[in-house]
Design a protein around this motif. Structure first.
Motif, mmCIF file in Angstrom:
data_model
loop_
_atom_site.group_PDB
_atom_site.id
_atom_site.type_symbol
_atom_site.label_atom_id
_atom_site.label_comp_id
_atom_site.label_asym_id
_atom_site.label_seq_id
_atom_site.Cartn_x
_atom_site.Cartn_y
_atom_site.Cartn_z
ATOM 1 N N VAL A 131 4.743 3.306 8.230
ATOM 2 C CA VAL A 131 3.640 2.932 9.120
ATOM 3 C C VAL A 131 3.785 1.456 9.486
ATOM 4 N N ILE A 143 -1.017 5.450 5.817
ATOM 5 C CA ILE A 143 -1.994 4.908 6.753
ATOM 6 C C ILE A 143 -3.092 4.124 6.049
ATOM 7 N N ASN A 144 -3.617 4.607 4.953
ATOM 8 C CA ASN A 144 -4.752 3.929 4.323
ATOM 9 C C ASN A 144 -4.355 3.235 3.027
ATOM 10 N N SER A 145 -3.230 2.555 3.054
ATOM 11 C CA SER A 145 -2.873 1.729 1.898
ATOM 12 C C SER A 145 -2.671 0.288 2.352
ATOM 13 N N ASP A 146 -2.325 -0.580 1.412
ATOM 14 C CA ASP A 146 -2.268 -2.004 1.746
ATOM 15 C C ASP A 146 -1.081 -2.324 2.650
ATOM 16 N N TYR A 147 -1.254 -3.412 3.410
ATOM 17 C CA TYR A 147 -0.250 -3.859 4.362
ATOM 18 C C TYR A 147 0.618 -4.946 3.745
#
Lengths: 111, 113
Positions: B31, B98-102
């Motif tokens: 992502v 998608i919904n984890s840390d960047y």
């Protein structure tokens, strides 16, 4: 806009002292990330939080989703802590998987 | 040093010129996100990808930017015709899902003169 409000906007600390930064959310944030941006522009990942508290060395962060805020505590501030701190809210319901950033706290640590 | 590699670090273009920047995401991160940070520290989401597919993008990106994340090649973001208001720091980030840390790169600082 003001979906994520950071305070203070700027802060000056004496080396060795403690302080806290805060973010208030007007959106239903489900996760929070805290970053430190150094003078070169790099965003360093400090914490990724679901509701709760995490600690890493001299840093500690809390995310309270019910009261819509997050805090970042800095203990025993060092010169290398200087930079701009950003919080960012993940709102996977409203904004999909984008992060919504605050406008930062400029921290200056002085000897 | 960031595991997300962005090039070039600095880019100077005249108005109307194309401006292209690249991003190699962290290994194992399918992502990819692009954000624009202006001089007032305001972050604007531009576009994101999962593998090679666009997940979301804003109007401005759809109309004036060209972005892709081909397999086995760096991701890229290109402004087709640069405007003075495009001067900013362009940040690429990647994540495992998608919904984890960047993880962010160091950015490409674009100046349009």
């Amino acid at each position: 806009g003001d979906k994520v409000k950071q305070s203070p906007s700027a802060l000056s600390l004496q080396e060795g002292t403690n302080s806290a930064l805060r973010c208030n959310f007007s959106i239903a944030a489900t996760t929070v990330q805290w970053f430190l941006q150094n003078p070169r522009g790099s965003l360093i990942n400090l914490f990724y939080l679901v509701p709760g508290t995490k600690e890493n060395g001299r840093l500690k962060s809390t995310f309270n989703s019910k009261e819509s805020y997050s805090t970042l505590h800095i203990r025993d501030a060092q010169l290398e802590d200087s930079g701009t701190y950003f919080c960012a809210a993940g709102d996977y319901g409203g904004s999909g998987n984008k992060l919504i950033f605050g406008t930062g706290t400029l921290l200056s640590v002085k000897p | 040093n960031s595991k997300v590699i962005q090039t070039p670090r600095y880019l100077v273009k005249g108005q109307g010129q194309k401006a292209k920047m690249r991003c190699i995401p962290e290994k194992g991160h399918p992502v990819v996100f692009w954000y624009q940070q202006n001089k007032n520290n305001e972050f604007k989401f531009l576009i994101n990808f999962q593998n090679q597919e666009v997940l979301q993008q804003i109007d401005m990106t759809e109309k004036r930017f060209s972005a892709e994340c081909p397999s086995n090649s760096p991701c890229s973001l290109e402004i087709q015709s640069s405007e003075a208001g495009d001067s900013a720091l362009y940040l690429c980030a990647s994540s495992r899902q998608i919904n984890s840390d960047y993880t962010f790169g160091s950015g490409t600082r674009l100046l349009v003169i």
